[in-house]
Design a protein around this motif. Structure first.
Motif, PDB file in Angstrom:
ATOM      1  N   VAL A   1       0.658  -1.288   0.258  1.00  0.00           N
ATOM      2  CA  VAL A   1       0.021   0.103   0.155  1.00  0.00           C
ATOM      3  C   VAL A   1       0.822   1.378   0.182  1.00  0.00           C
ATOM      4  N   ALA A   2       1.863   1.483   1.050  1.00  0.00           N
ATOM      5  CA  ALA A   2       2.691   2.634   0.508  1.00  0.00           C
ATOM      6  C   ALA A   2       3.646   2.474  -0.399  1.00  0.00           C
ATOM      7  N   TRP A   3       4.030   1.057  -1.384  1.00  0.00           N
ATOM      8  CA  TRP A   3       4.078   1.610  -2.646  1.00  0.00           C
ATOM      9  C   TRP A   3       3.795   2.030  -3.212  1.00  0.00           C
ATOM     10  N   PHE A   4       2.518   2.048  -3.517  1.00  0.00           N
ATOM     11  CA  PHE A   4       1.342   1.996  -4.057  1.00  0.00           C
ATOM     12  C   PHE A   4       0.690   3.860  -3.802  1.00  0.00           C
ATOM     13  N   LEU A   5       0.599   4.291  -2.892  1.00  0.00           N
ATOM     14  CA  LEU A   5       0.570   5.246  -2.797  1.00  0.00           C
ATOM     15  C   LEU A   5       1.744   6.491  -2.946  1.00  0.00           C
ATOM     16  N   ALA A   6       2.819   5.835  -2.570  1.00  0.00           N
ATOM     17  CA  ALA A   6       4.477   6.911  -2.771  1.00  0.00           C
ATOM     18  C   ALA A   6       4.210   7.120  -4.784  1.00  0.00           C
ATOM     19  N   ALA A   7       4.656   5.901  -4.686  1.00  0.00           N
ATOM     20  CA  ALA A   7       4.068   5.854  -6.993  1.00  0.00           C
ATOM     21  C   ALA A   7       3.668   6.403  -7.663  1.00  0.00           C
ATOM     22  N   ALA A   8       2.271   7.542  -7.079  1.00  0.00           N
ATOM     23  CA  ALA A   8       1.413   7.709  -6.994  1.00  0.00           C
ATOM     24  C   ALA A   8       2.163   9.084  -6.644  1.00  0.00           C
ATOM     25  N   VAL A   9       2.137   9.681  -6.121  1.00  0.00           N
ATOM     26  CA  VAL A   9       2.969  11.157  -5.864  1.00  0.00           C
ATOM     27  C   VAL A   9       4.232  10.672  -6.075  1.00  0.00           C
ATOM     28  N   ALA A  10       4.924  10.137  -6.354  1.00  0.00           N
ATOM     29  CA  ALA A  10       6.426  10.946  -7.323  1.00  0.00           C
ATOM     30  C   ALA A  10       6.160  11.417  -8.500  1.00  0.00           C
ATOM     31  N   ALA A  11       5.161   9.978  -9.449  1.00  0.00           N
ATOM     32  CA  ALA A  11       5.438   9.898 -10.325  1.00  0.00           C
ATOM     33  C   ALA A  11       4.132  11.383 -11.280  1.00  0.00           C
ATOM     34  N   GLY A  12       3.488  12.344 -10.148  1.00  0.00           N
ATOM     35  CA  GLY A  12       2.971  13.125  -9.758  1.00  0.00           C
ATOM     36  C   GLY A  12       3.431  14.248 -10.164  1.00  0.00           C
ATOM     37  N   LEU A  13       4.997  14.055  -8.959  1.00  0.00           N
ATOM     38  CA  LEU A  13       5.409  15.561  -9.188  1.00  0.00           C
ATOM     39  C   LEU A  13       6.493  15.694 -10.548  1.00  0.00           C
ATOM     40  N   LEU A  14       6.932  14.331 -10.733  1.00  0.00           N
ATOM     41  CA  LEU A  14       7.926  13.825 -11.941  1.00  0.00           C
ATOM     42  C   LEU A  14       7.105  14.483 -13.751  1.00  0.00           C
ATOM     43  N   ALA A  15       6.015  14.809 -13.225  1.00  0.00           N
ATOM     44  CA  ALA A  15       5.260  14.936 -14.386  1.00  0.00           C
ATOM     45  C   ALA A  15       4.981  16.605 -14.658  1.00  0.00           C
ATOM     46  N   GLN A  16       5.310  17.019 -13.677  1.00  0.00           N
ATOM     47  CA  GLN A  16       4.970  18.234 -13.446  1.00  0.00           C
ATOM     48  C   GLN A  16       5.869  19.007 -14.494  1.00  0.00           C
ATOM     49  N   TRP A  17       7.219  18.846 -15.001  1.00  0.00           N
ATOM     50  CA  TRP A  17       7.817  19.872 -15.356  1.00  0.00           C
ATOM     51  C   TRP A  17       7.418  19.080 -17.296  1.00  0.00           C
ATOM     52  N   PRO A  18       7.493  18.072 -17.469  1.00  0.00           N
ATOM     53  CA  PRO A  18       6.716  17.804 -18.996  1.00  0.00           C
ATOM     54  C   PRO A  18       5.690  18.570 -18.949  1.00  0.00           C
ATOM     55  N   LEU A  19       5.133  18.028 -18.532  1.00  0.00           N
ATOM     56  CA  LEU A  19       3.249  18.651 -18.384  1.00  0.00           C
ATOM     57  C   LEU A  19       3.493  20.624 -18.518  1.00  0.00           C
ATOM     58  N   GLY A  20       4.541  20.530 -17.470  1.00  0.00           N
ATOM     59  CA  GLY A  20       4.190  22.114 -16.966  1.00  0.00           C
ATOM     60  C   GLY A  20       4.371  23.346 -18.979  1.00  0.00           C
ATOM     61  N   MET A  21       6.162  21.903 -18.901  1.00  0.00           N
ATOM     62  CA  MET A  21       6.649  22.810 -20.804  1.00  0.00           C
ATOM     63  C   MET A  21       5.507  22.722 -21.612  1.00  0.00           C
ATOM     64  N   VAL A  22       4.849  22.276 -21.730  1.00  0.00           N
ATOM     65  CA  VAL A  22       3.264  21.752 -23.226  1.00  0.00           C
ATOM     66  C   VAL A  22       2.428  22.576 -21.908  1.00  0.00           C
ATOM     67  N   SER A  23       2.247  22.967 -21.272  1.00  0.00           N
ATOM     68  CA  SER A  23       1.079  23.609 -21.086  1.00  0.00           C
ATOM     69  C   SER A  23       1.152  24.994 -21.630  1.00  0.00           C
ATOM     70  N   ASP A  24       2.640  26.115 -21.241  1.00  0.00           N
ATOM     71  CA  ASP A  24       3.534  26.711 -21.405  1.00  0.00           C
ATOM     72  C   ASP A  24       3.308  26.864 -23.767  1.00  0.00           C
TER      73      ASP A  24
END
Length: 423
Positions: free
Chosen positions: A235-258
């Motif tokens: 369960v801990a890995w299940f939750l941490a995976a979502a948060v970590a993926a969300g943090l990392l995805a912000q940079w590429p999605l941020g560049m796209v959103s600009d």
């Protein structure tokens, strides 16, 4: 850049410990209550009152800092938070737990205000973006480490509570021993609800729905994962995976959103988010690796919605009124984070546990239906649009973070002044 990080290292380290404690506790609480067959409605309510405490406690926190100063306010708040965490080991009365979690939210916002006041006051405008970014990185890292630290405890007894309390106490040390000069007392950012509702209704809907999803995730995703047959470590890995993926995805999605139409990107993101949830509706019994993949996809799509929505809002508000905008964005997000766990918990309690991801898909469908690029007229488009995307972590319901946002300039902001009547 390294000099910037080093100069604020004590505040960043305090933030890391503070979010580590919170991340661990929220996951532990969901697992422990689920193991005790406590209703999902109660679990959702406990997360909801915590977020409501964060939102509603900001004004009282400001008064406290005015009366006793930054360090005393921080120390007192940290002591109250630690006491409330340990008090939950002394009683199983869920009504008292509701009170404890609300008090934690009210107290913790004072801690965020103190840290953010220092960062905001002693940062030059040229370095504001870097300071804000590192603050968000340490916030997100603390949340991920808090969830992963649950793997250190094979039993759901009081040991994780004690560890969370230890982290809560240790976050006192960097602030109490800092050599930095006390910052000025922050002024709460003004809230002009009607003005911003008229200017950026779609953006506020985005952050409100994202708040619903985030609050429900932190409170009820552990319950969903347990019902899928996962162990506490999984369960801990299940939750941490979502948060970590969300943090990392912000940079590429941020560049796209600009570079693209942000309302269209939000709608496309929402469509994918609605589809990602479908395999988790209870059709199949998925293996652990598939759940991790689904969790990463969910996090990568859901967590960037808040900063994209905030950037979309900044595109349509004049630069000199963005401190007030940031404040109302935080309020909309916080109210959503307080409502989402309660709704999702009720659905899971009275229908089925798999309703969690049905709730996720339905929330995404709301965005698909109401975020329509053809309805964005550009009437209020600011001169500096598109504004830069700014990565953001979990909700920090402090009025100071509104001024810390690098898209704002508190020295020239006129959010507190009356809005001129048009025409």
């Amino acid at each position: 850049m390294l000099n910037t990080v080093a100069s604020f290292s004590s505040l960043y380290f305090a933030t890391l410990l503070l979010l580590l404690s919170t991340g661990l506790f929220n996951t532990y609480m969901g697992l422990r209550l689920s193991a005790a067959n406590v209703s999902e409605l109660w679990i959702g309510a406990l997360i909801a009152v915590y977020y409501l405490g964060l939102v509603l406690g900001a004004r009282n926190a400001h008064k406290l800092i005015l009366q006793v100063g930054h360090i005393r306010a921080y120390v007192a708040s940290a002591a109250i938070v630690t006491t409330m965490v340990l008090a939950q080991a002394l009683t199983a009365n869920l009504w008292l737990w509701l009170l404890f979690r609300f008090v934690v939210g009210v107290s913790m916002v004072a801690q965020f205000m103190v840290i953010e006041s220092w960062l905001n006051e002693q940062t030059e405008n040229a370095a504001r973006g870097r300071v804000f970014a590192f603050y968000m990185v340490f916030s997100g890292l603390g949340t991920v480490l808090g969830q992963l630290s649950l793997t250190l405890f094979p039993r759901l007894n009081h040991e994780p509570l004690i560890f969370a309390a230890i982290c809560s106490v240790l976050c006192l040390v960097p602030v109490a021993l800092t050599r930095r000069l006390h910052p000025a007392v922050p002024v709460p950012a003004p809230i002009m609800v009607r003005y911003y509702l008229a200017r950026v209704p779609m953006s506020l809907l985005v952050v409100f729905i994202t708040g619903n999803l985030t609050g429900a995730f932190y409170g009820l995703a552990p319950v969903f994962a347990v019902k899928q047959g996962l162990s506490s470590d999984q369960v801990a890995w299940f939750l941490a995976a979502a948060v970590a993926a969300g943090l990392l995805a912000q940079w590429p999605l941020g560049m796209v959103s600009d570079r693209v139409n942000r309302s269209g990107l939000i709608r496309f993101n929402a469509v994918l988010l609605a589809l990602v949830g479908i395999p988790l509706w209870g059709w199949w019994a998925l293996p652990f690796w598939a759940l991790i993949v689904a969790s990463c996809a969910f996090g990568a799509l859901q967590f960037p919605l808040y900063p994209i929505g905030a950037a979309f809002a900044n595109d349509n508000v004049d630069p000199d009124r963005r401190v007030g905008l940031s404040a109302i964005v935080i309020m909309a997000y916080g109210l959503g984070a307080g409502l989402g766990p309660f709704i999702a918990g009720a659905l899971m309690r009275y229908i089925d546990t798999n309703m969690f991801f049905i709730f996720v898909s339905c929330s995404a469908v709301v965005l698909v239906l109401f975020i329509r690029p053809q309805q964005v007229t550009g009437e209020y488009l600011s001169d500096d649009a598109p504004t830069h995307f700014v990565p953001m972590s979990e909700l920090q319901a402090s009025p100071v973070v509104a001024a810390l946002d690098p898209r704002t300039d508190p020295q020239t902001d006129v959010s507190s002044e009356p809005v001129p009547q048009e025409g």
